[in-house]
Write a protein that holds these residues in place. Sequence first.
Motif, mmCIF file in Angstrom:
data_model
loop_
_atom_site.group_PDB
_atom_site.id
_atom_site.type_symbol
_atom_site.label_atom_id
_atom_site.label_comp_id
_atom_site.label_asym_id
_atom_site.label_seq_id
_atom_site.Cartn_x
_atom_site.Cartn_y
_atom_site.Cartn_z
ATOM 1 N N ALA A 105 0.817 -1.212 0.000
ATOM 2 C CA ALA A 105 0.000 0.000 0.000
ATOM 3 C C ALA A 105 0.851 1.263 0.000
ATOM 4 C CB ALA A 105 -0.931 -0.002 1.209
ATOM 5 N N LEU A 106 2.015 1.225 0.666
ATOM 6 C CA LEU A 106 2.878 2.406 0.717
ATOM 7 C C LEU A 106 3.434 2.754 -0.657
ATOM 8 C CD1 LEU A 106 4.813 1.792 4.051
ATOM 9 C CD2 LEU A 106 3.068 3.522 3.609
ATOM 10 N N SER A 107 3.568 1.769 -1.520
ATOM 11 C CA SER A 107 3.981 2.027 -2.894
ATOM 12 C C SER A 107 2.786 2.432 -3.757
ATOM 13 C CB SER A 107 4.656 0.787 -3.496
ATOM 14 O OG SER A 107 5.833 0.456 -2.795
ATOM 15 N N VAL A 108 1.673 1.758 -3.556
ATOM 16 C CA VAL A 108 0.485 2.036 -4.362
ATOM 17 C C VAL A 108 0.015 3.476 -4.164
ATOM 18 C CG1 VAL A 108 -1.932 1.434 -4.752
ATOM 19 C CG2 VAL A 108 -0.250 -0.379 -4.388
ATOM 20 N N VAL A 109 0.018 3.966 -2.924
ATOM 21 C CA VAL A 109 -0.516 5.306 -2.657
ATOM 22 C C VAL A 109 0.269 6.378 -3.402
ATOM 23 C CG1 VAL A 109 0.855 5.844 -0.587
ATOM 24 C CG2 VAL A 109 -1.470 6.767 -0.815
ATOM 25 N N GLU A 110 1.535 6.110 -3.697
ATOM 26 C CA GLU A 110 2.343 7.090 -4.419
ATOM 27 C C GLU A 110 1.859 7.280 -5.849
ATOM 28 O OE1 GLU A 110 4.497 9.003 -2.999
ATOM 29 O OE2 GLU A 110 4.201 7.957 -1.086
ATOM 30 N N GLU A 111 1.068 6.344 -6.354
ATOM 31 C CA GLU A 111 0.568 6.437 -7.726
ATOM 32 C C GLU A 111 -0.698 7.286 -7.825
ATOM 33 O OE1 GLU A 111 0.195 2.568 -9.478
ATOM 34 O OE2 GLU A 111 1.915 1.778 -8.353
ATOM 35 N N TYR A 112 -1.210 7.754 -6.696
ATOM 36 C CA TYR A 112 -2.440 8.541 -6.669
ATOM 37 C C TYR A 112 -2.144 9.950 -6.168
ATOM 38 C CZ TYR A 112 -4.994 4.147 -7.269
ATOM 39 O OH TYR A 112 -5.465 2.954 -7.749
ATOM 40 N N ASP A 113 -2.729 10.924 -6.830
ATOM 41 C CA ASP A 113 -2.555 12.310 -6.407
ATOM 42 C C ASP A 113 -3.540 12.715 -5.320
ATOM 43 O OD1 ASP A 113 -0.511 12.713 -8.274
ATOM 44 O OD2 ASP A 113 -1.948 13.238 -9.846
ATOM 45 N N GLY A 114 -4.650 11.980 -5.190
ATOM 46 C CA GLY A 114 -5.697 12.425 -4.298
ATOM 47 C C GLY A 114 -6.544 13.492 -4.996
ATOM 48 N N PRO A 115 -7.341 14.266 -4.281
ATOM 49 C CA PRO A 115 -7.511 14.147 -2.830
ATOM 50 C C PRO A 115 -8.412 12.974 -2.457
ATOM 51 C CG PRO A 115 -8.945 15.858 -3.676
ATOM 52 C CD PRO A 115 -8.137 15.379 -4.857
ATOM 53 N N PHE A 116 -8.149 12.423 -1.272
ATOM 54 C CA PHE A 116 -8.988 11.378 -0.715
ATOM 55 C C PHE A 116 -9.874 11.974 0.370
ATOM 56 C CE2 PHE A 116 -5.066 9.000 -1.934
ATOM 57 C CZ PHE A 116 -5.627 8.272 -2.978
ATOM 58 N N ASP A 117 -11.142 11.626 0.311
ATOM 59 C CA ASP A 117 -12.070 12.090 1.351
ATOM 60 C C ASP A 117 -11.959 11.242 2.610
ATOM 61 O OD1 ASP A 117 -13.376 14.124 -0.314
ATOM 62 O OD2 ASP A 117 -14.151 12.394 -1.437
ATOM 63 N N CYS A 118 -11.655 9.966 2.436
ATOM 64 C CA CYS A 118 -11.529 9.041 3.564
ATOM 65 C C CYS A 118 -10.365 8.091 3.323
ATOM 66 C CB CYS A 118 -12.808 8.220 3.754
ATOM 67 S SG CYS A 118 -14.299 9.186 4.086
ATOM 68 N N VAL A 119 -9.670 7.770 4.387
ATOM 69 C CA VAL A 119 -8.543 6.846 4.327
ATOM 70 C C VAL A 119 -8.659 5.879 5.496
ATOM 71 C CG1 VAL A 119 -6.031 6.607 4.476
ATOM 72 C CG2 VAL A 119 -7.024 8.541 3.225
ATOM 73 N N LEU A 120 -8.400 4.603 5.238
ATOM 74 C CA LEU A 120 -8.319 3.605 6.310
ATOM 75 C C LEU A 120 -6.893 3.104 6.402
ATOM 76 C CD1 LEU A 120 -9.735 1.785 8.432
ATOM 77 C CD2 LEU A 120 -9.994 0.077 6.618
ATOM 78 N N VAL A 121 -6.343 3.139 7.608
ATOM 79 C CA VAL A 121 -5.010 2.608 7.874
ATOM 80 C C VAL A 121 -5.191 1.307 8.644
ATOM 81 C CG1 VAL A 121 -2.765 3.055 8.921
ATOM 82 C CG2 VAL A 121 -4.080 4.950 7.939
ATOM 83 N N ASP A 122 -4.938 0.186 7.987
ATOM 84 C CA ASP A 122 -5.195 -1.117 8.601
ATOM 85 C C ASP A 122 -4.245 -2.171 8.027
ATOM 86 O OD1 ASP A 122 -6.393 -2.915 10.300
ATOM 87 O OD2 ASP A 122 -8.146 -3.261 9.034
ATOM 88 N N HIS A 123 -2.979 -1.764 7.812
ATOM 89 C CA HIS A 123 -1.988 -2.724 7.334
ATOM 90 C C HIS A 123 -1.077 -3.093 8.517
ATOM 91 C CE1 HIS A 123 -0.186 1.165 7.163
ATOM 92 N NE2 HIS A 123 0.860 0.850 6.416
ATOM 93 N N GLN A 124 0.205 -3.327 8.286
ATOM 94 C CA GLN A 124 1.096 -3.709 9.383
ATOM 95 C C GLN A 124 1.194 -2.565 10.385
ATOM 96 O OE1 GLN A 124 1.949 -3.730 6.100
ATOM 97 N NE2 GLN A 124 3.142 -5.554 5.575
ATOM 98 N N LYS A 125 0.979 -2.890 11.656
ATOM 99 C CA LYS A 125 0.899 -1.838 12.686
ATOM 100 C C LYS A 125 2.182 -1.027 12.773
ATOM 101 C CE LYS A 125 -2.855 -3.998 13.180
ATOM 102 N NZ LYS A 125 -3.825 -3.721 12.110
#
Length: 217
Positions: free
Chosen positions: A112-132
Amino acid sequence: MDTDDLRRYLSGLAPDHDDVQAEMADYADREGFPIVGPAAGGTLRVLARLVDAESVFEFGSGFGYSASWWARGMRAGRVVLTEIDPEELDMGREWLPAGDYAPSFDYREGDALSVVEEYDGPFDCVLVDHQKERYADGFHAVREKVAPGGVVVADNVVRGPADFDTLVAYAEGEPVPDDASAQTRGIAAYLDAVRAAPDFETTILPVGSGLAVSTRV
């Protein structure tokens, strides 16, 4: 008030699953797969509706259970799912199209940390639920892509792999011990990061396994 009673109370007042979510929840129960559950899921749905969300990004999606809750609060738009396990992502591809959901779904296999770099946003909502231990990294990677008024939600900040007694001491001002688990230190580091961010306001909700909800002001 007993914490088990509180959990029963919140669970009893949680919204019902739709048919697709019921199948997902049955599978999770059989396989021992962790999901946010309907109390926390209902919170995601309400948050999506409150911000009139059209764009959602998830750091860790499993087979799409949490994504279905965001979708139930959206009138249109897109939910980006990320998952390292291709089989879990394929399950999401089978389940989510069967639901009566307005947004489209973008299924992204990989970190996910690599995938998010491919998006400019903006995001209205984000869920953080990967490796703590990577929660804080996720927040830093996405914070500038969150729309003003948007929300970032982190799961498992009360219950889960982190040691809650250590987190209670942390909340009261004690340092997290060096020998604490990586998951515990990761949750504490995430809370440090969102609480220190001047453009975010954060509160903790005791639904499900505990949600940290941060809104960009």
